[in-house]
Scaffold this active site. Structure first.
Site, PDB file in Angstrom:
ATOM      1  N   LYS A  13      37.152  52.142  44.478  1.00 16.44           N
ATOM      2  CA  LYS A  13      36.593  51.342  45.467  1.00 16.44           C
ATOM      3  C   LYS A  13      37.688  50.552  46.253  1.00 16.44           C
ATOM      4  O   LYS A  13      38.008  50.446  47.347  1.00 16.44           O
ATOM      5  CB  LYS A  13      35.551  50.451  44.827  1.00 16.44           C
ATOM      6  CG  LYS A  13      34.318  51.211  44.449  1.00 16.44           C
ATOM      7  CD  LYS A  13      33.301  50.320  43.865  1.00 16.44           C
ATOM      8  CE  LYS A  13      33.723  49.384  42.841  1.00 16.44           C
ATOM      9  NZ  LYS A  13      33.789  50.093  41.456  1.00 16.44           N
ATOM     10  N   ARG A  88      25.553  45.077  43.100  1.00 17.77           N
ATOM     11  CA  ARG A  88      25.411  45.732  41.849  1.00 17.77           C
ATOM     12  C   ARG A  88      24.195  45.852  41.217  1.00 17.77           C
ATOM     13  O   ARG A  88      23.961  46.341  40.344  1.00 17.77           O
ATOM     14  CB  ARG A  88      26.721  45.145  41.036  1.00 17.77           C
ATOM     15  CG  ARG A  88      27.834  45.739  40.556  1.00 17.77           C
ATOM     16  CD  ARG A  88      28.887  44.799  40.202  1.00 17.77           C
ATOM     17  NE  ARG A  88      29.550  45.338  39.218  1.00 17.77           N
ATOM     18  CZ  ARG A  88      31.064  45.487  39.783  1.00 17.77           C
ATOM     19  NH1 ARG A  88      31.155  45.048  40.914  1.00 17.77           N
ATOM     20  NH2 ARG A  88      31.686  45.920  38.875  1.00 17.77           N
ATOM     21  N   ARG A 127      46.119  51.242  35.073  1.00 18.29           N
ATOM     22  CA  ARG A 127      46.194  50.628  36.256  1.00 18.29           C
ATOM     23  C   ARG A 127      46.846  49.422  36.188  1.00 18.29           C
ATOM     24  O   ARG A 127      46.848  48.650  35.062  1.00 18.29           O
ATOM     25  CB  ARG A 127      44.709  50.101  36.588  1.00 18.29           C
ATOM     26  CG  ARG A 127      44.654  49.259  38.007  1.00 18.29           C
ATOM     27  CD  ARG A 127      43.064  48.855  38.355  1.00 18.29           C
ATOM     28  NE  ARG A 127      42.218  48.727  37.473  1.00 18.29           N
ATOM     29  CZ  ARG A 127      40.981  48.469  37.824  1.00 18.29           C
ATOM     30  NH1 ARG A 127      40.601  48.855  38.914  1.00 18.29           N
ATOM     31  NH2 ARG A 127      40.182  48.100  37.036  1.00 18.29           N
ATOM     32  N   ARG A 160      48.367  43.121  34.619  1.00 17.25           N
ATOM     33  CA  ARG A 160      47.126  44.105  34.129  1.00 17.25           C
ATOM     34  C   ARG A 160      45.816  43.325  34.088  1.00 17.25           C
ATOM     35  O   ARG A 160      45.916  42.134  33.623  1.00 17.25           O
ATOM     36  CB  ARG A 160      47.415  44.877  32.894  1.00 17.25           C
ATOM     37  CG  ARG A 160      48.419  45.860  33.208  1.00 17.25           C
ATOM     38  CD  ARG A 160      48.861  46.975  32.015  1.00 17.25           C
ATOM     39  NE  ARG A 160      49.950  47.862  32.251  1.00 17.25           N
ATOM     40  CZ  ARG A 160      49.932  48.871  32.647  1.00 17.25           C
ATOM     41  NH1 ARG A 160      48.850  49.700  32.822  1.00 17.25           N
ATOM     42  NH2 ARG A 160      51.138  49.724  32.733  1.00 17.25           N
ATOM     43  N   ARG A 172      31.305  48.342  30.935  1.00 14.01           N
ATOM     44  CA  ARG A 172      31.252  48.173  32.385  1.00 14.01           C
ATOM     45  C   ARG A 172      30.409  49.361  32.693  1.00 14.01           C
ATOM     46  O   ARG A 172      29.950  49.345  33.764  1.00 14.01           O
ATOM     47  CB  ARG A 172      32.490  47.988  33.032  1.00 14.01           C
ATOM     48  CG  ARG A 172      33.337  46.511  32.862  1.00 14.01           C
ATOM     49  CD  ARG A 172      34.720  46.631  32.981  1.00 14.01           C
ATOM     50  NE  ARG A 172      35.284  46.803  34.204  1.00 14.01           N
ATOM     51  CZ  ARG A 172      36.644  47.260  34.484  1.00 14.01           C
ATOM     52  NH1 ARG A 172      37.430  47.100  33.181  1.00 14.01           N
ATOM     53  NH2 ARG A 172      36.729  47.763  35.724  1.00 14.01           N
TER      54      ARG A 172
HETATM   55  P1  AP5 Z   1      40.370  51.215  41.807  1.00 12.29           P
HETATM   56  O1  AP5 Z   1      40.599  51.441  43.318  1.00 12.29           O
HETATM   57  O2  AP5 Z   1      41.215  50.198  41.447  1.00 12.29           O
HETATM   58  O3  AP5 Z   1      38.910  51.360  41.344  1.00 12.29           O
HETATM   59  P2  AP5 Z   1      37.579  50.158  41.634  1.00 12.29           P
HETATM   60  O4  AP5 Z   1      36.560  51.425  41.910  1.00 12.29           O
HETATM   61  O5  AP5 Z   1      38.148  49.144  42.342  1.00 12.29           O
HETATM   62  O6  AP5 Z   1      37.515  49.769  39.829  1.00 12.29           O
HETATM   63  P3  AP5 Z   1      37.227  48.304  39.511  1.00 12.29           P
HETATM   64  O7  AP5 Z   1      37.729  48.435  37.781  1.00 12.29           O
HETATM   65  O8  AP5 Z   1      37.990  47.496  40.197  1.00 12.29           O
HETATM   66  O9  AP5 Z   1      35.614  48.385  39.607  1.00 12.29           O
HETATM   67  P4  AP5 Z   1      34.781  47.520  38.718  1.00 12.29           P
HETATM   68  O10 AP5 Z   1      33.474  47.626  39.367  1.00 12.29           O
HETATM   69  O11 AP5 Z   1      34.764  47.500  37.198  1.00 12.29           O
HETATM   70  O12 AP5 Z   1      35.620  46.217  38.880  1.00 12.29           O
HETATM   71  P5  AP5 Z   1      35.249  44.692  39.856  1.00 12.29           P
HETATM   72  O13 AP5 Z   1      36.567  43.785  39.967  1.00 12.29           O
HETATM   73  O14 AP5 Z   1      34.380  45.196  40.877  1.00 12.29           O
HETATM   74  O15 AP5 Z   1      41.211  52.546  41.195  1.00 12.29           O
HETATM   75  C1  AP5 Z   1      41.515  52.693  39.702  1.00 12.29           C
HETATM   76  C2  AP5 Z   1      42.762  52.984  39.387  1.00 12.29           C
HETATM   77  O16 AP5 Z   1      42.568  54.338  39.609  1.00 12.29           O
HETATM   78  C3  AP5 Z   1      43.869  52.601  39.946  1.00 12.29           C
HETATM   79  O17 AP5 Z   1      45.070  52.536  39.181  1.00 12.29           O
HETATM   80  C4  AP5 Z   1      44.097  53.622  41.132  1.00 12.29           C
HETATM   81  O18 AP5 Z   1      45.613  53.541  41.531  1.00 12.29           O
HETATM   82  C5  AP5 Z   1      43.695  55.081  40.635  1.00 12.29           C
HETATM   83  N1  AP5 Z   1      42.727  55.793  41.500  1.00 12.29           N
HETATM   84  C6  AP5 Z   1      42.036  55.181  42.466  1.00 12.29           C
HETATM   85  N2  AP5 Z   1      41.497  56.544  43.192  1.00 12.29           N
HETATM   86  C7  AP5 Z   1      42.313  57.655  42.557  1.00 12.29           C
HETATM   87  C8  AP5 Z   1      42.208  58.936  42.872  1.00 12.29           C
HETATM   88  N3  AP5 Z   1      41.380  59.265  43.880  1.00 12.29           N
HETATM   89  N4  AP5 Z   1      42.816  59.796  41.885  1.00 12.29           N
HETATM   90  C9  AP5 Z   1      43.617  59.285  40.951  1.00 12.29           C
HETATM   91  N5  AP5 Z   1      43.766  57.928  40.652  1.00 12.29           N
HETATM   92  C10 AP5 Z   1      43.073  56.983  41.727  1.00 12.29           C
HETATM   93  O19 AP5 Z   1      34.468  43.857  38.614  1.00 12.29           O
HETATM   94  C11 AP5 Z   1      34.997  43.428  37.524  1.00 12.29           C
HETATM   95  C12 AP5 Z   1      33.787  42.347  36.902  1.00 12.29           C
HETATM   96  O20 AP5 Z   1      33.608  41.229  37.807  1.00 12.29           O
HETATM   97  C13 AP5 Z   1      32.480  42.987  36.534  1.00 12.29           C
HETATM   98  O21 AP5 Z   1      32.592  43.917  35.211  1.00 12.29           O
HETATM   99  C14 AP5 Z   1      31.732  41.771  36.408  1.00 12.29           C
HETATM  100  O22 AP5 Z   1      31.913  41.269  35.209  1.00 12.29           O
HETATM  101  C15 AP5 Z   1      32.090  40.993  37.858  1.00 12.29           C
HETATM  102  N6  AP5 Z   1      31.542  41.304  38.866  1.00 12.29           N
HETATM  103  C16 AP5 Z   1      32.117  41.766  40.005  1.00 12.29           C
HETATM  104  N7  AP5 Z   1      31.256  42.140  41.126  1.00 12.29           N
HETATM  105  C17 AP5 Z   1      30.135  41.605  40.557  1.00 12.29           C
HETATM  106  C18 AP5 Z   1      28.836  41.810  40.967  1.00 12.29           C
HETATM  107  N8  AP5 Z   1      28.531  41.947  42.404  1.00 12.29           N
HETATM  108  N9  AP5 Z   1      27.668  41.236  40.398  1.00 12.29           N
HETATM  109  C19 AP5 Z   1      27.875  40.970  39.112  1.00 12.29           C
HETATM  110  N10 AP5 Z   1      29.115  40.839  38.413  1.00 12.29           N
HETATM  111  C20 AP5 Z   1      30.149  41.129  39.121  1.00 12.29           C
HETATM  112 MG    MG Z   2      38.273  47.215  42.182  1.00 11.12          MG
END
Ligand code: AP5
Ligand code: MG
Length: 216
Positions: A13, A88, A127, A160, A172
């Site tokens: 994402k 979410r 990552r 990280r 997660r």
């Molecule tokens: P990346 O693009 O970073 O993936 P992402 O989908 O953004 O993953 P996140 O871990 O950020 O998602 P998340 O939903 O767990 O975390 P968030 O910050 O939203 O890609 C990952 C890696 O893979 C990178 O290294 C990239 O280079 C590589 N990659 C990407 N695409 C690729 C491909 N096609 N092929 C190969 N490699 C690839 O949330 C974190 C925490 O915040 C949650 O756990 C929760 O506690 C809280 N939170 C956030 N939003 C909410 C909400 N709306 N409601 C409640 N709690 C929330």
């Molecule tokens: Mg993200």
């Protein structure tokens, strides 16, 4: 254009949102990034969210929806929004409808990044990002062109995420399956969902998203 990027942790994402920002001048609204900034700044929201995020659980709907509402208020009406990691839960999806209506915006698309869970653990554990400008990298899949130097800003400092360990990632993912995936039918019923193969290389995923948006 107002777009939701939906998918489990590590689906890509954030990676794809950054490209849409670059190509279309849209704005990325990542509740995860907003919450991490709040934790780093030790704001009241950050102090409440920290332990929940470290455990890989979801922060309350009211907190994240208030963050999104505040960002939309601060941004220009003509700038497109990419919702990354929000909504979410079913409650957040309903709150987003109200927030968009209040800002005179309409949801154009929900793009679901479809991925295999075992691959996600590899992606997340490898990552890292630039500590100065936030550009995202991966030990295997997305290295800087000069090792140890950020392509975007030249910094040599990287970081990280604290929740990027295998145990927290499993929680997660369980949260995603239990609370987030069930909101898809809400948007499918409105004909807004397009599914993209998130297992393809990063450039191919971008091309697939671009072709969906071009056809709209
Ligand atoms: P990346 O693009 O970073 O993936 P992402 O989908 O953004 O993953 P996140 O871990 O950020 O998602 P998340 O939903 O767990 O975390 P968030 O910050 O939203 O890609 C990952 C890696 O893979 C990178 O290294 C990239 O280079 C590589 N990659 C990407 N695409 C690729 C491909 N096609 N092929 C190969 N490699 C690839 O949330 C974190 C925490 O915040 C949650 O756990 C929760 O506690 C809280 N939170 C956030 N939003 C909410 C909400 N709306 N409601 C409640 N709690 C929330
Ligand atoms: Mg993200």
């Amino acid at each position: 254009m107002n777009l939701i990027l939906l998918g489990p942790p590590g689906a890509g994402k954030g990676t794809q949102a950054a490209r849409l920002v670059e190509h279309h001048g849209m704005r990325q609204l990542s509740t995860g990034d907003m919450l991490r900034a709040a934790v780093a700044a030790q704001t009241p929201v950050g102090l409440r969210a920290k332990a929940v995020m470290d455990a890989g659980e979801l922060v309350s709907d009211e907190i994240v929806s208030a963050l999104i509402d505040a960002e939309l208020t601060a941004m220009g009406e003509s700038v497109g929004a990419i919702f990354d990691g929000y909504p979410r839960t079913a409650a957040q999806a309903e709150q987003l409808d109200g927030i968009l209506a209040a800002h005179g915006r309409e949801l154009d698309r929900v793009i679901e990044l479809d991925v295999d869970e075992d691959e996600l653990v590899r992606r997340i554990v490898g990552r890292y990002s630039c500590a100065t400008c936030g550009a995202g990298y991966h030990d295997e899949f997305q290295r800087p062109s000069v090792s140890g130097v950020c392509d975007k800003c030249g910094s040599t400092q990287f970081k990280r995420r604290k929740d990027d360990n295998e145990e927290t990632v499993r929680t997660r993912m369980a949260e995603y399956r239990a609370k987030t995936a069930p909101i898809l039918p809400f948007y499918e019923g409105r004909g807004l969902v397009a599914r993209v193969d998130g297992m393809a290389p990063i450039d191919e995923v971008t091309a697939a998203i671009e072709s969906i948006l071009a056809g709209d």
